[in-house]
Design an enzyme around this catalytic site. Structure first.
Site, PDB file in Angstrom:
ATOM      1  CE1 TYR A  15      -3.942  -1.700   0.292  1.00  0.00           C
ATOM      2  CE2 TYR A  15      -3.120  -3.113   1.247  1.00  0.00           C
ATOM      3  CZ  TYR A  15      -4.522  -2.783   0.730  1.00  0.00           C
ATOM      4  OH  TYR A  15      -5.028  -3.638   0.289  1.00  0.00           O
ATOM      5  N   PRO A  95       5.385  -5.748  11.608  1.00  0.00           N
ATOM      6  CG  PRO A  95       5.136  -6.971  10.853  1.00  0.00           C
ATOM      7  CD  PRO A  95       5.926  -6.397  10.666  1.00  0.00           C
ATOM      8  CB  CYS A 274       0.477   3.415  10.497  1.00  0.00           C
ATOM      9  SG  CYS A 274       0.442   3.068   8.811  1.00  0.00           S
TER      10      CYS A 274
HETATM   11  C1  UDX Z   1       4.619  -1.893   5.451  1.00  0.00           C
HETATM   12  C2  UDX Z   1       3.591  -0.726   6.701  1.00  0.00           C
HETATM   13  O1  UDX Z   1       2.893  -0.325   6.811  1.00  0.00           O
HETATM   14  C3  UDX Z   1       4.194   1.096   6.935  1.00  0.00           C
HETATM   15  O2  UDX Z   1       4.170   1.367   8.440  1.00  0.00           O
HETATM   16  C4  UDX Z   1       5.235   0.720   6.985  1.00  0.00           C
HETATM   17  O3  UDX Z   1       6.040   2.494   6.502  1.00  0.00           O
HETATM   18  C5  UDX Z   1       6.029   0.379   5.341  1.00  0.00           C
HETATM   19  O4  UDX Z   1       5.593  -1.147   5.628  1.00  0.00           O
HETATM   20  P1  UDX Z   1       2.565  -1.427   3.353  1.00  0.00           P
HETATM   21  O5  UDX Z   1       3.289  -0.734   2.048  1.00  0.00           O
HETATM   22  O6  UDX Z   1       1.320  -1.292   3.529  1.00  0.00           O
HETATM   23  O7  UDX Z   1       3.861  -0.707   4.813  1.00  0.00           O
HETATM   24  O8  UDX Z   1       2.853  -2.865   3.465  1.00  0.00           O
HETATM   25  P2  UDX Z   1       2.132  -3.931   2.623  1.00  0.00           P
HETATM   26  O9  UDX Z   1       1.071  -3.683   2.034  1.00  0.00           O
HETATM   27  O10 UDX Z   1       2.544  -5.315   3.305  1.00  0.00           O
HETATM   28  O11 UDX Z   1       2.965  -4.199   1.354  1.00  0.00           O
HETATM   29  C6  UDX Z   1       4.873  -4.838   2.216  1.00  0.00           C
HETATM   30  C7  UDX Z   1       5.254  -5.421   1.112  1.00  0.00           C
HETATM   31  O12 UDX Z   1       6.451  -5.881   0.726  1.00  0.00           O
HETATM   32  C8  UDX Z   1       4.465  -6.703   0.832  1.00  0.00           C
HETATM   33  O13 UDX Z   1       3.540  -7.033  -0.616  1.00  0.00           O
HETATM   34  C9  UDX Z   1       5.294  -8.289   0.815  1.00  0.00           C
HETATM   35  O14 UDX Z   1       5.085  -8.996   0.195  1.00  0.00           O
HETATM   36  C10 UDX Z   1       6.672  -7.674   0.629  1.00  0.00           C
HETATM   37  N1  UDX Z   1       7.819  -8.050   0.958  1.00  0.00           N
HETATM   38  C11 UDX Z   1       7.900  -7.924   2.573  1.00  0.00           C
HETATM   39  C12 UDX Z   1       9.392  -8.151   0.456  1.00  0.00           C
HETATM   40  O15 UDX Z   1       8.613  -7.977  -0.926  1.00  0.00           O
HETATM   41  N2  UDX Z   1       9.817  -9.097   0.701  1.00  0.00           N
HETATM   42  C13 UDX Z   1      10.255  -8.682   2.167  1.00  0.00           C
HETATM   43  O16 UDX Z   1      11.646  -9.515   2.712  1.00  0.00           O
HETATM   44  C14 UDX Z   1       9.074  -8.625   3.324  1.00  0.00           C
HETATM   45  C1  UDX Z   2      -2.207   7.146   8.418  1.00  0.00           C
HETATM   46  C2  UDX Z   2      -1.739   8.583   8.262  1.00  0.00           C
HETATM   47  O1  UDX Z   2      -2.664   9.699   8.498  1.00  0.00           O
HETATM   48  C3  UDX Z   2      -0.598   9.075   7.575  1.00  0.00           C
HETATM   49  O2  UDX Z   2      -0.057  10.679   7.710  1.00  0.00           O
HETATM   50  C4  UDX Z   2       0.695   7.699   7.870  1.00  0.00           C
HETATM   51  O3  UDX Z   2       1.492   8.041   6.465  1.00  0.00           O
HETATM   52  C5  UDX Z   2      -0.492   6.326   8.390  1.00  0.00           C
HETATM   53  O4  UDX Z   2      -1.006   6.480   9.268  1.00  0.00           O
HETATM   54  P1  UDX Z   2      -3.808   5.670   7.003  1.00  0.00           P
HETATM   55  O5  UDX Z   2      -3.779   4.616   8.912  1.00  0.00           O
HETATM   56  O6  UDX Z   2      -4.092   5.217   6.057  1.00  0.00           O
HETATM   57  O7  UDX Z   2      -2.733   7.500   7.339  1.00  0.00           O
HETATM   58  O8  UDX Z   2      -5.487   6.536   7.271  1.00  0.00           O
HETATM   59  P2  UDX Z   2      -6.280   7.854   7.947  1.00  0.00           P
HETATM   60  O9  UDX Z   2      -6.783   8.726   7.587  1.00  0.00           O
HETATM   61  O10 UDX Z   2      -4.945   8.608   8.908  1.00  0.00           O
HETATM   62  O11 UDX Z   2      -7.016   6.857   9.396  1.00  0.00           O
HETATM   63  C6  UDX Z   2      -6.439   6.193  10.265  1.00  0.00           C
HETATM   64  C7  UDX Z   2      -7.328   5.578  10.882  1.00  0.00           C
HETATM   65  O12 UDX Z   2      -8.128   6.620  11.930  1.00  0.00           O
HETATM   66  C8  UDX Z   2      -8.925   5.497  10.517  1.00  0.00           C
HETATM   67  O13 UDX Z   2      -9.722   4.014  10.461  1.00  0.00           O
HETATM   68  C9  UDX Z   2      -9.681   6.547   9.808  1.00  0.00           C
HETATM   69  O14 UDX Z   2     -11.385   6.375   9.973  1.00  0.00           O
HETATM   70  C10 UDX Z   2      -9.932   6.710  11.693  1.00  0.00           C
HETATM   71  N1  UDX Z   2      -9.508   8.100  11.617  1.00  0.00           N
HETATM   72  C11 UDX Z   2      -9.362   9.455  10.659  1.00  0.00           C
HETATM   73  C12 UDX Z   2     -11.571   8.536  12.509  1.00  0.00           C
HETATM   74  O15 UDX Z   2     -11.364   7.708  13.188  1.00  0.00           O
HETATM   75  N2  UDX Z   2     -11.424   9.939  12.866  1.00  0.00           N
HETATM   76  C13 UDX Z   2     -10.846  11.195  11.993  1.00  0.00           C
HETATM   77  O16 UDX Z   2     -11.316  12.339  12.683  1.00  0.00           O
HETATM   78  C14 UDX Z   2      -9.308  10.594  11.176  1.00  0.00           C
END
Ligand code: UDX
Ligand code: UDX
Length: 448
Positions: A15, A95, A274
């Site tokens: 993501y 994680p 996060c």
């Molecule tokens: C994650 C965390 O949510 C975030 O807090 C952090 O800052 C960055 O990593 P995200 O991109 O949301 O971000 O994670 P995820 O969607 O799980 O993607 C990580 C990818 O890395 C997975 O597709 C996994 O298969 C891949 N991976 C993991 C590798 O390619 N090599 C590895 O050794 C481990």
């Molecule tokens: C968050 C941070 O915003 C982003 O900067 C960082 O890089 C990753 O973590 P994300 O988790 O993707 O991003 O979404 P965010 O919009 O922050 O929402 C997080 C959670 O808080 C969601 O479940 C959302 O529904 C909740 N939320 C957010 C509330 O319940 N109320 C609010 O007013 C705002």
């Protein structure tokens, strides 16, 4: 090495890594961007029509850049790209640890360390290694150690460049960021990374700090945002007891320019990959550094969130007029198919454990994967439309703020007689529910 890198590699097509690299490739057509992932089916999806993540605006960008200067490869296919890269981003998951020292709190760096070992083994020449994943403060030390153990003669500079995008608005956040943060000590490496972002981000929005400040800033920013949500959620309970309405209170508080209006939306609780992970990581760091009072402060933000989810699930149980609950929304927020740490998991678990039957609908989440995460319980089933989920329900729990749920035609809902709608996002059209003759309980407003 040229001052502007021409070959970027990102490990982790998730993501964060996927959208970030797509936007870099889009904005820097002269830079070759290769995104690697261990997960071959994820890579196949990035190379296909249906991308593995739902993110508004992303397909258009991927279509523009893919095959030009953006490619997605499995890790095995990507070894040559890694060897040639000027700059390698690490964007894999960090994680919460489940075993060993710090279990339940500390971030698990095993995936990041595996990436560092891979880079150390493959790199040739000078390589800038960029932490994109959120790390505990001083994690770069560990990466540096691993890199310096390489035997190929390659040299490295390590930067911290945490990503602030939020899911659902990732493309807008990447294209017009409030700020880009680059932490490091090596001036040439900082300049090289800055030159990438400078293609579209105004210079004054590119902040540079020391490595440790950059690592901590990202944890702190997420902790502050989560703290605002827990603060307003704690008041939502007091509003329900007193007749005050939390949305009105939030509007008043947020109109103070010192406070600002964002992140004051009361909810069933925050979710996502996060907030909780980063809060717990911060708590662990504070404990580790002998600051128990600071640890307790940030732990309370997590505790309020757990309590809010439990409180909502209990309200649903108490309100239900039969054993069938319709759950509308599984994603942790709207405009994403991501359900990591979503409040819907906690609410569904509580309801199922109490013997309720849950029928869930979400416009984007693959409900089969969600059910698997719950352990495929017999009482859980999915509906392909909201109307189908609502049929015969003794209570409705609205858990995600999808626009579709704002516009539901409640007069057509075939709920059980006397059923209650519990709105965990304050988005349901109150007048429409009233006209349809149903009862509505809104988070932070009680029965309306
Ligand atoms: C994650 C965390 O949510 C975030 O807090 C952090 O800052 C960055 O990593 P995200 O991109 O949301 O971000 O994670 P995820 O969607 O799980 O993607 C990580 C990818 O890395 C997975 O597709 C996994 O298969 C891949 N991976 C993991 C590798 O390619 N090599 C590895 O050794 C481990
Ligand atoms: C968050 C941070 O915003 C982003 O900067 C960082 O890089 C990753 O973590 P994300 O988790 O993707 O991003 O979404 P965010 O919009 O922050 O929402 C997080 C959670 O808080 C969601 O479940 C959302 O529904 C909740 N939320 C957010 C509330 O319940 N109320 C609010 O007013 C705002």
């Amino acid at each position: 090495m040229p001052s502007r890198p021409s070959k970027l590699v990102c490990i982790g097509a998730g993501y964060v890594g996927g959208p970030t690299m797509a936007v870099i490739a889009d904005r820097c057509p002269d830079v070759q961007v290769t995104v690697l992932d261990l997960n071959a089916s994820r890579i196949a999806a990035w190379n296909g029509e249906a991308l593995p993540i739902f993110e508004p605006g992303l397909p258009e960008i991927v279509r523009r850049a893919r095959g030009r200067n953006l490619r997605f490869l499995t890790q095995d296919e990507g070894m040559a790209a890694l060897a040639e890269a000027d700059m390698v981003f690490i964007s894999v998951q960090t994680p919460t640890k489940t075993t060993g020292e710090g279990a339940g709190k500390a971030s698990d760096l095993q995936y990041v360390e595996a990436c560092a070992r891979l880079i150390a083994a493959q790199a040739r020449g000078h390589t800038i290694v960029v932490e994109k994943s959120t790390m505990p403060v001083r994690a770069a030390e560990r990466i540096q150690q691993i890199l310096s153990a390489n035997t190929s003669g390659a040299t490295f500079a390590v930067l911290s460049n945490p990503e602030f995008l939020a899911e659902g608005t990732a493309i807008r956040d990447l294209e017009r960021p409030d700020r880009v943060l680059i932490g490091g000590q090596d001036a040439a490496a900082i300049q090289a990374l800055r030159s990438i972002y400078a293609a579209w981000v105004p210079a004054e929005r590119i902040l540079t700090t020391g490595l440790w400040s950059a690592e901590l800033s990202k944890l702190a920013a997420n902790a502050f945002l989560a703290q605002r949500v827990s603060s307003i959620n704690s008041l939502s309970a007091l509003c329900e007891r007193t007749g005050a309405e939390v949305s009105e209170v939030a509007t008043v508080i947020g109109s103070d320019s010192r406070i600002g209006p964002k992140f004051l939306q009361a909810s069933v609780g925050f979710g996502g990959s996060c907030f909780q992970k980063d809060l717990l990581s911060l708590v662990y760091l504070c404990e580790h550094h002998g600051l128990p009072e600071v640890a307790a402060y940030w732990q309370s933000v997590v505790d309020v969130n757990e309590w809010q989810k439990r409180r909502f699930a209990e309200a649903v149980q108490q309100a239900a007029v039969n054993r069938r609950i319709a759950v509308l929304g599984l994603a942790f927020k709207k405009d994403t198919n991501d359900f990591r740490e979503t409040p819907a998991l906690a609410v569904c678990r509580t309801l199922l454990q109490s013997g309720f039957e849950v029928v869930a609908y979400d416009p984007r989440v693959e409900v089969g994967r969600f059910a698997a995460e719950l352990g495929a319980p017999a009482g859980f089933s999915s509906a392909s439309t909201a109307a189908q989920a609502l049929a015969g329900a003794g209570a409705v729990a609205v858990l995600t703020e999808w626009d579709e749920f704002r516009q539901l035609d409640w007069s057509q809902a075939r709920l059980a007689a006397g059923a209650v709608i519990l709105d965990g996002r304050n988005i349901v059209d109150r007048a429409a529910v009233r006209r349809a003759g149903h009862r509505l309980h809104v988070i932070g407003a009680g029965l309306t």
